[in-house]
Write an enzyme that holds these catalytic residues in place. Structure first.
Site, mmCIF file in Angstrom:
data_model
loop_
_atom_site.group_PDB
_atom_site.id
_atom_site.type_symbol
_atom_site.label_atom_id
_atom_site.label_comp_id
_atom_site.label_asym_id
_atom_site.label_seq_id
_atom_site.Cartn_x
_atom_site.Cartn_y
_atom_site.Cartn_z
ATOM 1 C CG ASP A 135 -7.808 4.686 -3.667
ATOM 2 O OD1 ASP A 135 -9.028 4.689 -3.947
ATOM 3 O OD2 ASP A 135 -6.993 3.932 -4.244
ATOM 4 C CE1 TYR A 155 -6.904 3.060 -0.103
ATOM 5 C CE2 TYR A 155 -4.513 3.322 0.085
ATOM 6 C CZ TYR A 155 -5.621 2.626 -0.387
ATOM 7 O OH TYR A 155 -5.439 1.491 -1.108
ATOM 8 C CD GLU A 215 -3.048 -0.634 -0.056
ATOM 9 O OE1 GLU A 215 -3.026 0.499 -0.567
ATOM 10 O OE2 GLU A 215 -3.788 -1.529 -0.477
#
Ligand code: SF4
Length: 370
Positions: free
Chosen positions: A154, A136, A54
């Protein structure tokens, strides 16, 4: 202003509530089950792998991330090895990915997570307290790795929701992001990991930005208000972009025999602590470049122009001229006339590749190393 009037003004400024249709999650989950891309971090969604992927995926395309992710996992396979890694090894693994503070924050977060929790914590509230983790990423890691029922909003998700609901508010506002996250909560609880990845996947592969949504193959098109209006491209509403600052510079590949000069950038500021080449803060023409080197005290055999190049950061552009200068002799760094940045060293191409993290801003000139 009366209390009543100021309340009315506040209410008028508040974003309209967003309501996601109930049929959205089932339709999307079915599509995702049949169409999810095979990605290295999806095979085995351990918290460490989900988190590193991520962070790498922030501002970076999936295809670009894949080889970096695999190399990173080979060298630093767990939280402990990341926490103890030497900074130059970490930066070398990140070389070319950009936004190098992501790598430094990963390490700080690994150290903090180990000392405070003995591993990565599992809730979004705990994750968000670690360096480099925003709302996020906290939502993505908590839901994908730990199955927590929290949304992960996002840019892809904001685009999908704005089109789905023909939402004309400014999606860059935190209040709107919060509203979208709240609206997604009832859908997330069905299957947190799959739902969050499914919305992002839809945004990344079908509901594409820049005028290219593939509505014909979209599993939620019959629910989509923008599609119904024939106005997919009008959403999300974009605010005007800030103009980037332009910085001009000249990059020098100073060569002596089979070695080239490289120097470490300062410990703070843009590309802090990474490596670069000697440079001037002006865009120099050939005769100016020769004079500049002479002024610095170099004796050159040849000074030849290299390709001009441009690198775009989020807030700035570098417009660069480049020259290859072959030196008659290795400079005496003790001599007063040599004005290179402290710590400049002459290394072979192999030594530079092995030891120095050179950011992609210098790519056009790194390619010229010989
Ligand atoms: Fe996006 Fe088109 Fe699907 Fe609407 S129908 S969500 S605009 S891809």
């Amino acid at each position: 202003m009366s209390e009543r009037m100021s309340k009315e003004l506040r209410d008028a400024a508040a974003p309209a509530p967003i309501e996601i249709p109930e049929e959205f999650a089932p339709a999307l989950l079915q599509w995702y089950g049949e169409n999810a891309r095979v990605l290295p971090w999806r095979d085995d969604p351990q918290p460490y792998k989900v988190w590193v992927s991520e962070i790498m995926l922030q501002q970076t395309r999936v295809e670009a991330v894949k080889p970096y992710f695999q190399r990173f996992m080979e060298v630093l396979p767990d939280l402990e090895s990341l926490a103890q890694a030497e900074e130059q090894i970490l930066l070398k693994l990140w070389e070319g990915l950009g936004y190098y503070n992501r790598a430094r924050n990963l390490q700080k977060a690994a150290q903090q997570a180990l000392s405070e929790y003995g591993g990565l914590p599992s809730t979004a509230e705990e994750l968000i307290r670690l360096p480099g983790i925003g709302p996020y990423t906290a939502g993505a890691v908590a839901s994908i790795a730990f199955g927590r029922p929290v949304p992960a909003v996002d840019g892809n998700v904001l685009r999908v929701v704005a089109r789905l609901m023909a939402y004309d508010g400014d999606i860059s506002k935190d209040s709107v992001k919060k509203g979208v996250a709240e609206a997604l909560v009832p859908s997330v609880v069905l299957d947190p990991a799959a739902f969050n990845q499914a919305v992002m996947e839809l945004g990344a592969t079908v509901c594409l930005p820049n005028g290219a949504p593939k509505c014909g193959g979209c599993p939620v098109r019959r629910l989509c208000l923008a599609h119904e209006m024939g106005a997919e491209l009008s959403f999300p509403v974009k605010k005007a972009k800030k103009v980037r600052k332009i910085q001009q510079k000249t990059i020098f590949l100073l060569e002596f025999e089979n070695r080239t000069a490289v120097c470490r950038r300062p410990e703070s500021g843009l590309l802090a602590g990474l490596w670069g080449f000697p440079e001037s803060d002006d865009y120099l023409e050939q005769d100016e470049a020769e004079l500049y080197l002479e002024h610095l005290g170099f004796e050159t055999e040849t000074v030849l122009p290299l390709k001009k190049s441009k690198h775009i950061f989020s807030h700035m552009e570098w417009h660069m001229a480049g020259y290859r200068a072959v030196l008659r002799k290795l400079p005496d760094f003790g001599a007063r006339r040599i004005l290179l940045p402290e710590g400049t060293v002459f290394l072979t191409k192999e030594e530079i590749e092995a030891r120095c993290a050179l950011p992609s801003a210098y790519k056009a000139y790194t390619k010229e190393l010989r």
